[in-house]
Each structure stands twice: as C-alpha cells, then as structure tokens.
Design a protein around this motif. Structure first.
Motif, PDB file in Angstrom:
ATOM      1  N   PHE A 122       0.795  -1.223   0.000  1.00 16.30           N
ATOM      2  CA  PHE A 122       0.000   0.000   0.000  1.00 16.30           C
ATOM      3  C   PHE A 122       0.833   1.282   0.000  1.00 16.30           C
ATOM      4  CE2 PHE A 122      -2.394  -3.294   2.359  1.00 16.30           C
ATOM      5  CZ  PHE A 122      -3.417  -3.492   1.441  1.00 16.30           C
ATOM      6  N   ASP A 123       2.119   1.170   0.171  1.00 18.10           N
ATOM      7  CA  ASP A 123       3.001   2.337   0.174  1.00 18.10           C
ATOM      8  C   ASP A 123       3.891   2.264  -1.058  1.00 18.10           C
ATOM      9  OD1 ASP A 123       5.835   3.529   0.865  1.00 18.10           O
ATOM     10  OD2 ASP A 123       4.397   4.560   2.171  1.00 18.10           O
ATOM     11  N   GLN A 124       3.933   3.360  -1.846  1.00 14.10           N
ATOM     12  CA  GLN A 124       4.672   3.309  -3.111  1.00 14.10           C
ATOM     13  C   GLN A 124       6.164   3.111  -2.911  1.00 14.10           C
ATOM     14  OE1 GLN A 124       2.975   6.053  -1.946  1.00 14.10           O
ATOM     15  NE2 GLN A 124       3.583   7.935  -3.011  1.00 14.10           N
ATOM     16  N   VAL A 172       4.470   4.056  -9.485  1.00 18.91           N
ATOM     17  CA  VAL A 172       4.597   2.764  -8.811  1.00 18.91           C
ATOM     18  C   VAL A 172       3.217   2.164  -8.550  1.00 18.91           C
ATOM     19  CG1 VAL A 172       5.566   1.568  -6.824  1.00 18.91           C
ATOM     20  CG2 VAL A 172       6.676   3.645  -7.684  1.00 18.91           C
ATOM     21  N   PHE A 173       3.054   0.897  -8.941  1.00 21.36           N
ATOM     22  CA  PHE A 173       1.807   0.180  -8.665  1.00 21.36           C
ATOM     23  C   PHE A 173       1.716  -0.190  -7.183  1.00 21.36           C
ATOM     24  CE2 PHE A 173       2.211  -1.307 -13.236  1.00 21.36           C
ATOM     25  CZ  PHE A 173       1.141  -0.552 -13.701  1.00 21.36           C
ATOM     26  N   THR A 174       0.505  -0.030  -6.624  1.00 22.42           N
ATOM     27  CA  THR A 174       0.182  -0.525  -5.290  1.00 22.42           C
ATOM     28  C   THR A 174      -1.207  -1.147  -5.357  1.00 22.42           C
ATOM     29  OG1 THR A 174      -0.902   1.508  -4.551  1.00 22.42           O
ATOM     30  CG2 THR A 174       1.493   1.359  -4.207  1.00 22.42           C
ATOM     31  N   ASN A 175      -1.687  -1.650  -4.243  1.00 25.56           N
ATOM     32  CA  ASN A 175      -3.049  -2.187  -4.182  1.00 25.56           C
ATOM     33  C   ASN A 175      -4.040  -1.163  -3.631  1.00 25.56           C
ATOM     34  OD1 ASN A 175      -1.257  -5.007  -3.459  1.00 25.56           O
ATOM     35  ND2 ASN A 175      -2.757  -5.069  -5.124  1.00 25.56           N
ATOM     36  N   ASN A 176      -3.759   0.102  -3.915  1.00 26.78           N
ATOM     37  CA  ASN A 176      -4.654   1.201  -3.566  1.00 26.78           C
ATOM     38  C   ASN A 176      -5.586   1.518  -4.732  1.00 26.78           C
ATOM     39  OD1 ASN A 176      -3.683   1.764  -0.931  1.00 26.78           O
ATOM     40  ND2 ASN A 176      -1.900   2.795  -1.807  1.00 26.78           N
TER      41      ASN A 176
END
Length: 756
Positions: free
Chosen positions: A128-130, A337-341
């Motif tokens: 969850f953090d880039q 940057v990909f996250t799950n947000n």
C-alpha cells in the motif's frame, strides 16, 4: 472586425436551462422498458478469483442479465495504457475492482442480486506504500513488476551546480490522495437500435476518444458506437476514462433493452480514479544573493492498481517540478509505482499541484535559510520571455513577473499584517506561491476540429467535438465565433459532443478547450468568411481584401453603409449555387521528449500565476482559517472575464480544501471516508475572500490571444496557505493536508527543535 463580444462579460448561453431545471443530465434520460445495472466490486485489495457463482442471483425475480469477464469481447481498457479490466477475470488488485454486473427491472433488485453473487477468493499479499512497493521483496501487483514508469529530466550538471553553490537546502514532502467530488455521479444510458448500433448518453469529457475505446472493448466498428453528450455536473478530470459505458452497452447488446447505470456516492469514492499521492525529495543549490544554481528532485507517485493517466501525469510533474524559475542545472527522476490502492488518474492540475506545493514551500525554506524575503527570491529567479524551461523549450508570452507585481500590490505584501498575535492563542501569517502550467496534452497530438455553417437568416451554426463540463466553454466558444463573424451572441448556435455529427476533438482535458477548439473555430470561420467575401466582392466590384464583417454585415472597411447583411450575403451565395460552409482543425505544436534527457518542447504554451494568502492559526487546537487570497493569473486574452474569475474562485476553493481538509483515508486498501460527511470538501463557510486578478499576456498561437488556464487556478493555492501557516507559527508542514493534528505536531516539532 469589431471586438464587441470577446473580452466582455455575457451571460452563459446554457444558464437559463440550468436555472429552470430544463437541462437534461444522464439520470434524467428514461426509456420504456429500461433496465437498471449495478456492479459487484471486490472487497479485497489483492486476491485471486477462484470462482464466480451467479446461480442464486439469476434466480431472483426481476434479474434479467448478469455479466462476468467471459462476456466482455476485449477485457482491457485505458485511454493511455490498456491495463485496466472491464470485469476482473483471474485477479482483483484493489478494493473496488469490478467483478460482475447485474441488470434488473429495478435498482433495488439489481442491488440485491449483487449481494447474492458468490465470489470465492484466494487472498494474496498486498502493498500500500509506493516506496515499499519499489523494494525487491514487495508483493507484485502486476507480473511485470511494480515500477510502471520512470521519467527523467536532465539540464546542465547538478553536481557541478551544487559545487559552485553557497548553500544547499534539502526537503521532503508528501501529498495526499483526493477525490474529484463532482456533484453528479457517473451515470449513463445505452440503447441498441434494430441495426445493432449502440447509442450512449453518458458524461464524458472526451466523447470522441471514448467512442474509439468503447468500440474496441465492445468488439464493434466505431460507426456502430455513438456517444451523445448530455449535460455534465462537473468533471475535474474524473470523467477522462471510460467507466460505466462498457457495462450498459454490453447489457443493452445482450438484452436488446435500454439500460441505465448510476453510481452511488460511495461508489464514486471507491471506484473512480483519484489524485495520485506523491512522495517528493528536493535538493537545491543557491548563491548567497538568492540566485538558484542547481536543483535535484525525486518524485515517487502512487499509481494505485492500474496505470490510467499516471505516466502522463508524472511526466507533467517532472517538467514542472523545478517551478517557474531560471535554474541552469536540474535533475528530475519521477517514478510511477503500482500498489493495491485505488487507481490514480486525471484530476485538476494533473500532477502540478503536488510538485508545486513541495517546490513552493521549499522556496520559502531557501528564503529563510538566506534571510531573504520569499517574494524577492521569486522575483529574482522568475522566468521571462526568452528563457528556457528544464526541457530546453524557449518561452514566449510569459506573464509571471506581472502576476507577482499585481498580486503583491493588491495584497499589500510589504505592509505589516497588523498585530501578529491577534488574540489569545490565534496568530496570523502570510504566504506566497507562484506557478507555471502548460496548455494541451503532454508531448502528444491533441487536435480539435470545427464546422461552421452560415444560414440564410444570418445565424451561424458551429459544431465542435469539445464538450461543456460546467466550466463555461459553450459560452466562450460561442463568443469566439460571434467575434469572428461580427454578430451578436444570440446569432450563434453551438452544437457539441455528438460523435455522429461532431468533428474530432481530443476532449475537455489539459486546459485546452479555449485554446485548441477556439482556434479551430477561428480557422473554420475564416474558411466560411472567404466564401462570403469572394461572393460579396464580386457584387460590390471590390477586392475581397477590402471587406470586413462588422455589426452583422459584410461591408467595405471604413464604409459600413457600403455592404450587405450576412443574411443577404448568404442568400446571394445560395443563388449562385454555393453553400457557405467552413471547416477547420488545430493541433497544437509540441513534440516528444527525449526519454533519457527529457529534452524537447512538450507544450505549445504556458500560463503563470501568483497567489498570496493570509491565514489565522489557533496554536492551541491547530485549526487554520484562511482569511483572504489574492490570485493573479496570466490567462492570455480573457474571452469572458467573469468566467475567468469564476474559474479562479473555484480553483481557490479546491486549493483550500487540499491544503487543509481534503484527504482520502486509505487503510490497508480500504477507503474509510467514502462520503461527503467524512471527506471534508471546502464549504462556503471555509471560503476566504478571494480577489481575482486577470493578467493578459497574449498568446500569438491562440484564438485572439487566448491561452487556457482552468487547471492552473488551483495549482499555487495550497502552497500559499502552507507558507502562511509557517509564517504565522514557524511550524513547517511537510505532509498534506494541514489538518489540526498535523499543525499541532509541526508546532511540537518546532518547539522541540528550539529547545535542543
């Protein structure tokens, strides 16, 4: 041509219908036998889909159709990067990823049916953090890894610049995720005719682009997809992707019935794209006299689960990150940057507000280190005509210095605010922020087209692909057309946003509509005028160059009595077998940046701004009240000054919210405040007095000297407020928003620093 329309206030051409409630929005559209659609969304931030069981939902009375990924002809979409899914097939990547869509006889039945769909998941590790997502051992959001893009800007040599600097100042900054909060949620209706053509009524800021993308997803030729633009209740970038359109079209195609889908407010917060949150590092080398020598910048942007407009937004951030200043040595590295947000996408300012709030608070830190007035530091380094940007582009029509001067005079920058300790625990401070903002898409072609037809009653029909999203473009474009033909505004009939009849337009994005579509109208008007001039010139036995259009007439220059009305001129053309039609298109000049150095000219022009804010801070509870804002904006020719000032007021309102209150609270991928009660937008009670100042640095490539400016109006606001808080209290805010808790924490850190 008499300039009697442009540059003056005229009432909005769409005002009466909206005030009287006659304007039709997507949710106002209704057809006999219409179905209602609802989307089932993932409740997990990252999971593998093992099974989607719709058997119970299908049996519910009133359910007509349920679609899953296997029902989508082409199950990826994206205006720029096609990595987003219409319906998730094997994996969900954020809480809100769509899994299935239900169509039923009523909304209530559709809602109930989504609850009956059983989706079995295998929960996967999430990130969850880039910054964490960039680590080697971080969970992978996509198979290709979490680094979606890396953009670079290189100008001069920063190491040499730091070596020759007298002082080096470093800062870090974090910005929040925020939502568009347009009053009208995403809504649309789709109908399929007997020949299989799909017509969609949905609020899109780029109907021509959406038509192409939607046709691709549906597996149809573009000629079988028509988008008709209803009225739109706000955009701010939130309607720059296709969203609900595939669902209603696919169901309409399957059931042969009209279909409507209207998102709930909670869905808007969870499922729509949002503003990217940034982590930023700044390092600047400067001489003792305030001359900026070198600047190194790192930007890490949270893309969320998919790319959307992330790379383009990041590129704009990199171009603007050094601010509106002359700096010979600049190095910028930007990472998406990909996250799950939730998915980051286009939002007003498109990457500029984040870097400007960091860069402009950084400028105040530099001024403090050097004991220089922060305004004087900006004046000393401000860009001027003939200077080059960080990409090497030579600038023209630069109105930055005038915005600084006009704002400073109106605000009374060099005057004392009065007693800094107002009463008890409340103190006041002032802050300044400058901005540079480009017009048009970054690096890419973004043409606009226009058709013009002169009628036998002297009226003018103008057809464009650009759409009205609440900003007043219908009025401004009508004014340009009226000016070109020398007629009153009520003689212009503007048609927008119907892909069956409108010429191509990239869309109402990138603050480009007045500039690009207005220029296309000018070109089309010139084409139609030439037909009238050639015909009337023969009738009057003069050269076409001797004619002008003025006060509803085609007449000899300097001799208004020698001529004919436009109506008579058009009738004369028709009697001779000629139609008075004009077409035009305009594609702003720009080019691709070098991927390694960032060198190039990515935009045709820029606008500039200076905003100043006065705040009152309660140091006991951390509450900040913005008392007044002075906003001076270089807009080029102001086509309608009242609309321009309205944009400045609206931009300031958004900027106040992003400075002090607005933030999507995301915990472990879950949006915790998906409503207007918990997500705090600026209310009328929060709004300060705003003085809007228009600076008209004419743009030679724009229509009648106009640029475009809408997004720029909120870009400098937050930084001016944050700098004012620091001026009042000495506390440095480095994470947005500056809510009471953060202000108190900053005050505590300042106290501890002084005690040590």
């Amino acid at each position: 041509m008499n300039q009697s329309i442009v540059g003056k206030y005229v009432p909005r051409v769409d005002a009466l219908d909206k005030v009287l409630g006659r304007a039709k929005y997507a949710d106002d559209i209704w057809f006999e036998g219409m179905l209602y659609a609802k989307v089932l969304r993932s409740k997990h931030p990252h999971a593998r889909i093992l099974k989607v069981d719709t058997s119970k939902a299908v049996q519910l009375e009133g359910v007509v159709a349920i679609l899953t990924a296997r029902d989508v002809p082409v199950n990826t979409f994206g205006i720029q990067t096609k990595d987003q899914v219409v319906l998730a097939e094997d994996r969900v990547r954020y809480m809100g990823d769509p899994v299935a869509v239900v169509a039923a006889e009523t909304e209530e039945i559709a809602d109930e049916a989504t609850e009956l769909i059983d989706v079995q998941y295998e929960i996967l590790p999430s990130v969850f953090d880039q910054r964490e997502a960039l680590k080697q051992d971080a969970p992978k959001v996509h198979a290709r890894g979490n680094l979606a893009a890396h953009r670079k800007i290189r100008k001069g040599n920063v190491e040499d610049g730091f070596a020759e600097s007298d002082e080096i100042v470093e800062d870090t900054f974090s910005t929040q995720k925020s939502e568009h909060c347009h009053i009208e949620p995403h809504a649309g209706v789709a109908v399929v005719d007997s020949l299989g053509k799909v017509t969609v009524w949905a609020g899109s800021s780029l109907p021509n682009v959406a038509q192409a993308e939607l046709a691709r997803v549906l597996g149809l030729p573009m000629s079988k997809v028509r988008i008709v633009q209803p009225e739109i209740g706000g955009n701010f970038g939130g309607r720059n992707e296709i969203s609900i359109e595939p669902y209603i079209c696919l169901i309409a195609m399957k059931t042969k019935r009209p279909v409507k889908l209207v998102r709930t407010r909670e869905e808007e917060f969870i499922a729509s794209t949002i503003r990217h949150s940034y982590f930023l590092r700044y390092k600047t080398g400067v001489k003792k006299d305030g001359t900026l020598i070198a600047r190194e910048i790192e930007i890490i942007s949270d893309a969320g689960a998919y790319s959307s407009y992330g790379e383009s937004s990041l590129t704009k951030s990199c171009i603007l990150a050094a601010g509106p200043y002359r700096i010979p040595n600049v190095k910028v590295d930007g990472y998406l940057v990909f996250t799950n947000n939730p998915v980051g996408g286009a939002m007003r300012g498109f990457g500029a507000p984040q870097v400007h709030v960091a860069e402009e608070t950084h400028m105040d830190n530099i001024a403090s280190r050097l004991s220089i007035d922060p305004l004087e530091l900006r004046v000393k380094n401000a860009l001027k005509n003939g200077d080059t940007t960080v990409t090497g582009q030579v600038l023209h029509s630069v109105g930055l210095t005038e915005t600084i001067e006009r704002a400073s005079e109106a605000f009374g920058w060099h005057k004392e605010l009065g007693e800094k300790a107002v009463r008890e625990s409340k103190v006041r401070g002032k802050g300044v922020s400058c901005a540079i903002y480009p017009i048009g898409l970054t690096e890419k072609p973004n043409p606009s087209g226009a058709f013009v037809k002169c009628n036998m009653d002297g009226t003018i029909n103008v057809i464009v692909g650009a759409v009205e999203v609440g900003q007043g473009s219908k009025t401004a474009l009508s004014q340009i057309a009226a000016e070109e033909f020398g007629v009153e505004l009520d003689k212009v009939n503007l048609t927008t946003g119907d892909t069956d009849v409108s010429p191509y337009d990239f869309g109402c994005v990138a603050s480009r509509t007045t500039y690009t579509t207005g220029k296309a109208i000018q070109i089309a008007a010139n084409s139609a005028r030439s037909i009238l001039f050639n015909t009337v010139a023969q009738e009057l036995a003069v050269s076409p160059d001797a004619l002008e259009m003025k006060n509803g007439k085609v007449c000899v220059k300097g001799s208004p009595s020698k001529g004919v009305s436009i109506a008579e001129a058009v009738q004369l053309c028709y009697r001779r077998g000629m139609l008075v039609l004009g077409s035009g298109y305009f594609n702003p000049p720009n080019n691709l940046l070098d991927p390694e150095t960032g060198r190039g000219s990515p935009y045709p022009s820029y606008v500039y701004a200076t905003q100043m804010a006065e705040v009152e801070v309660d140091v006991e509870c951390g509450l900040v009240k913005v008392l007044r804002i002075v906003a001076a904006h270089d807009t080029g020719r102001a086509i309608n000054p009242v609309l321009v000032k309205g944009q400045i007021f609206g931009g300031a309102a958004l900027g106040v919210g992003e400075a002090l209150t607005e933030s999507l609270v995301i915990e472990e991928g879950r949006t915790c405040n998906p409503n207007f009660f918990d997500y705090l937008i600026t209310s009328i009670e929060d709004m300060p007095d705003v003085e809007a100042i228009i600076v008209e640095e004419l743009e030679p490539t724009g229509p009648l000297g106009a640029k475009g400016f809408a997004e720029a109006t909120n870009v400098p606001t937050a930084a001016a407020i944050i700098n004012a808080i620091c001026d009042a209290t000495g506390a440095k805010i480095r994470t947005l928003p500056a809510n009471p808790a953060r202000v108190l924490q900053a005050l505590k850190e300042r106290k501890a620093l002084h005690e040590n």
